[in-house]
Scaffold this motif. Structure first.
Motif, PDB file in Angstrom:
ATOM      1  N   GLU A  91     -24.565 -18.932 -38.288  1.00 33.29           N
ATOM      2  CA  GLU A  91     -25.302 -18.029 -37.501  1.00 33.29           C
ATOM      3  C   GLU A  91     -24.482 -16.826 -37.283  1.00 33.29           C
ATOM      4  OE1 GLU A  91     -26.363 -17.960 -32.932  1.00 33.29           O
ATOM      5  OE2 GLU A  91     -27.789 -19.543 -34.015  1.00 33.29           O
ATOM      6  N   TYR A  92     -25.080 -15.638 -37.528  1.00 38.91           N
ATOM      7  CA  TYR A  92     -24.428 -14.298 -36.892  1.00 38.91           C
ATOM      8  C   TYR A  92     -25.445 -13.729 -35.755  1.00 38.91           C
ATOM      9  CZ  TYR A  92     -23.542  -9.224 -36.940  1.00 38.91           C
ATOM     10  OH  TYR A  92     -22.896  -8.119 -36.536  1.00 38.91           O
ATOM     11  N   ASN A  93     -24.737 -13.482 -35.061  1.00 44.29           N
ATOM     12  CA  ASN A  93     -25.158 -12.780 -33.443  1.00 44.29           C
ATOM     13  C   ASN A  93     -24.782 -11.390 -33.371  1.00 44.29           C
ATOM     14  OD1 ASN A  93     -25.951 -12.120 -31.144  1.00 44.29           O
ATOM     15  ND2 ASN A  93     -25.924 -14.153 -29.888  1.00 44.29           N
ATOM     16  N   GLY A  94     -25.312 -10.393 -33.558  1.00 44.57           N
ATOM     17  CA  GLY A  94     -24.741  -9.040 -33.399  1.00 44.57           C
ATOM     18  C   GLY A  94     -25.626  -7.913 -33.778  1.00 44.57           C
ATOM     19  N   THR A  95     -24.916  -6.663 -34.173  1.00 41.88           N
ATOM     20  CA  THR A  95     -25.540  -5.443 -34.585  1.00 41.88           C
ATOM     21  C   THR A  95     -25.930  -5.515 -36.263  1.00 41.88           C
ATOM     22  OG1 THR A  95     -24.302  -4.643 -32.862  1.00 41.88           O
ATOM     23  CG2 THR A  95     -25.622  -3.095 -34.120  1.00 41.88           C
ATOM     24  N   PHE A  96     -27.159  -5.052 -36.229  1.00 37.37           N
ATOM     25  CA  PHE A  96     -27.615  -4.921 -37.848  1.00 37.37           C
ATOM     26  C   PHE A  96     -27.882  -3.429 -38.077  1.00 37.37           C
ATOM     27  CE2 PHE A  96     -28.290  -9.218 -36.950  1.00 37.37           C
ATOM     28  CZ  PHE A  96     -28.222  -9.834 -38.375  1.00 37.37           C
ATOM     29  N   ASN A  97     -27.594  -2.906 -39.157  1.00 33.28           N
ATOM     30  CA  ASN A  97     -28.019  -1.448 -39.415  1.00 33.28           C
ATOM     31  C   ASN A  97     -28.751  -1.298 -40.930  1.00 33.28           C
ATOM     32  OD1 ASN A  97     -28.185   1.283 -39.569  1.00 33.28           O
ATOM     33  ND2 ASN A  97     -26.099   1.740 -39.985  1.00 33.28           N
ATOM     34  N   ASN A  98     -30.060  -1.059 -40.885  1.00 35.62           N
ATOM     35  CA  ASN A  98     -30.698  -1.144 -41.988  1.00 35.62           C
ATOM     36  C   ASN A  98     -30.621  -2.416 -43.062  1.00 35.62           C
ATOM     37  OD1 ASN A  98     -32.035   1.304 -41.671  1.00 35.62           O
ATOM     38  ND2 ASN A  98     -30.164   2.344 -42.517  1.00 35.62           N
ATOM     39  N   ASN A  99     -30.699  -3.830 -42.387  1.00 34.76           N
ATOM     40  CA  ASN A  99     -30.820  -4.863 -42.830  1.00 34.76           C
ATOM     41  C   ASN A  99     -29.381  -5.430 -43.189  1.00 34.76           C
ATOM     42  OD1 ASN A  99     -33.478  -5.721 -42.780  1.00 34.76           O
ATOM     43  ND2 ASN A  99     -33.639  -5.044 -45.000  1.00 34.76           N
ATOM     44  N   ARG A 100     -28.337  -4.638 -42.647  1.00 32.45           N
ATOM     45  CA  ARG A 100     -26.807  -5.176 -43.074  1.00 32.45           C
ATOM     46  C   ARG A 100     -26.178  -5.513 -41.982  1.00 32.45           C
ATOM     47  NH1 ARG A 100     -25.223  -3.097 -48.407  1.00 32.45           N
ATOM     48  NH2 ARG A 100     -27.315  -2.131 -49.153  1.00 32.45           N
ATOM     49  N   LEU A 101     -25.086  -6.403 -41.785  1.00 31.82           N
ATOM     50  CA  LEU A 101     -24.402  -6.723 -40.783  1.00 31.82           C
ATOM     51  C   LEU A 101     -23.493  -5.262 -40.444  1.00 31.82           C
ATOM     52  CD1 LEU A 101     -22.945 -10.080 -41.732  1.00 31.82           C
ATOM     53  CD2 LEU A 101     -25.191  -9.571 -40.591  1.00 31.82           C
ATOM     54  N   GLU A 102     -23.633  -4.785 -39.204  1.00 33.38           N
ATOM     55  CA  GLU A 102     -22.839  -3.689 -38.968  1.00 33.38           C
ATOM     56  C   GLU A 102     -22.475  -3.404 -37.532  1.00 33.38           C
ATOM     57  OE1 GLU A 102     -21.053  -0.498 -40.215  1.00 33.38           O
ATOM     58  OE2 GLU A 102     -22.361  -1.360 -41.582  1.00 33.38           O
ATOM     59  N   GLY A 103     -21.155  -3.605 -37.145  1.00 29.28           N
ATOM     60  CA  GLY A 103     -20.684  -3.330 -35.699  1.00 29.28           C
ATOM     61  C   GLY A 103     -20.245  -4.978 -35.227  1.00 29.28           C
ATOM     62  N   ASP A 104     -20.035  -4.744 -34.019  1.00 29.44           N
ATOM     63  CA  ASP A 104     -19.491  -6.102 -33.493  1.00 29.44           C
ATOM     64  C   ASP A 104     -20.390  -7.088 -33.395  1.00 29.44           C
ATOM     65  OD1 ASP A 104     -17.273  -4.687 -32.439  1.00 29.44           O
ATOM     66  OD2 ASP A 104     -18.210  -4.163 -30.671  1.00 29.44           O
ATOM     67  N   GLY A 105     -19.895  -8.212 -33.632  1.00 28.12           N
ATOM     68  CA  GLY A 105     -20.689  -9.380 -33.753  1.00 28.12           C
ATOM     69  C   GLY A 105     -20.099 -10.853 -33.687  1.00 28.12           C
ATOM     70  N   GLU A 106     -20.752 -12.014 -33.738  1.00 26.53           N
ATOM     71  CA  GLU A 106     -20.111 -13.253 -33.675  1.00 26.53           C
ATOM     72  C   GLU A 106     -20.465 -14.069 -34.876  1.00 26.53           C
ATOM     73  OE1 GLU A 106     -19.226 -13.683 -28.804  1.00 26.53           O
ATOM     74  OE2 GLU A 106     -20.638 -14.917 -29.703  1.00 26.53           O
ATOM     75  N   PHE A 107     -19.832 -14.870 -35.616  1.00 31.11           N
ATOM     76  CA  PHE A 107     -20.185 -15.781 -36.409  1.00 31.11           C
ATOM     77  C   PHE A 107     -20.065 -17.057 -36.112  1.00 31.11           C
ATOM     78  CE2 PHE A 107     -19.740 -18.034 -40.513  1.00 31.11           C
ATOM     79  CZ  PHE A 107     -20.941 -18.062 -41.188  1.00 31.11           C
ATOM     80  N   THR A 108     -20.883 -18.111 -36.059  1.00 28.97           N
ATOM     81  CA  THR A 108     -20.548 -19.104 -35.835  1.00 28.97           C
ATOM     82  C   THR A 108     -20.723 -20.057 -37.177  1.00 28.97           C
ATOM     83  OG1 THR A 108     -21.842 -18.872 -33.600  1.00 28.97           O
ATOM     84  CG2 THR A 108     -21.405 -21.433 -34.455  1.00 28.97           C
ATOM     85  N   ASP A 109     -19.533 -20.731 -37.533  1.00 26.63           N
ATOM     86  CA  ASP A 109     -19.513 -21.493 -38.815  1.00 26.63           C
ATOM     87  C   ASP A 109     -20.078 -22.983 -38.803  1.00 26.63           C
ATOM     88  OD1 ASP A 109     -17.389 -23.236 -37.667  1.00 26.63           O
ATOM     89  OD2 ASP A 109     -15.772 -21.987 -38.716  1.00 26.63           O
TER      90      ASP A 109
END
Length: 133
Positions: A91-109
């Protein structure tokens, strides 16, 4: 555009179905506006806010693969804060910009470890393991 919204159910020629609020423009065109659910014949479902006949605002987009995005949309794209759950459970929890991961976020493996950092597209240099104490 008329600001009067109405509830409707509409089946598109391709078989997609929309149930929710809509409005009629000054030239008579009916557009999705307000809250509603659209289900495609391929099984993709969006439930949330619509404006100008596109996904705009808060909503949830579910794919038959098990992928789920919950968060903000702009012009049918993930844009703003959101949570993207992959079919494998990551899971990725954070910021998106036009369908792309962009900015601060957290990834749970897959092991449940949370990695934080700044994401840019598919890259996230310098991720740090978040330690809960």
């Amino acid at each position: 555009m008329s600001e009067t919204t109405r509830e409707m159910c509409y089946i598109f020629p391709n078989g997609d179905k929309y149930e929710g609020e809509c409005c009629r423009t000054s030239n008579g065109v009916v557009m999705r506006k307000g809250f509603g659910t659209q289900t495609s014949v391929s099984g993709v479902t969006y439930t949330g806010e619509w404006d100008n006949d596109t996904m705009n605002g808060s909503g949830t987009l579910k794919h038959p693969s098990g992928t789920i995005y919950t968060g903000l949309f702009r012009d049918n794209m993930y844009h703003g804060k959101g949570i993207y759950k992959f079919p494998d459970g990551t899971e990725y929890n954070g910021t998106f910009n036009n369908n792309r991961l962009e900015g601060d976020g957290e990834f749970t493996d897959l092991q449940g470890l949370v990695w934080t950092g700044t994401f840019h597209n598919k890259a996230a240099l310098g991720l740090k393991l978040k330690v809960n104490m």
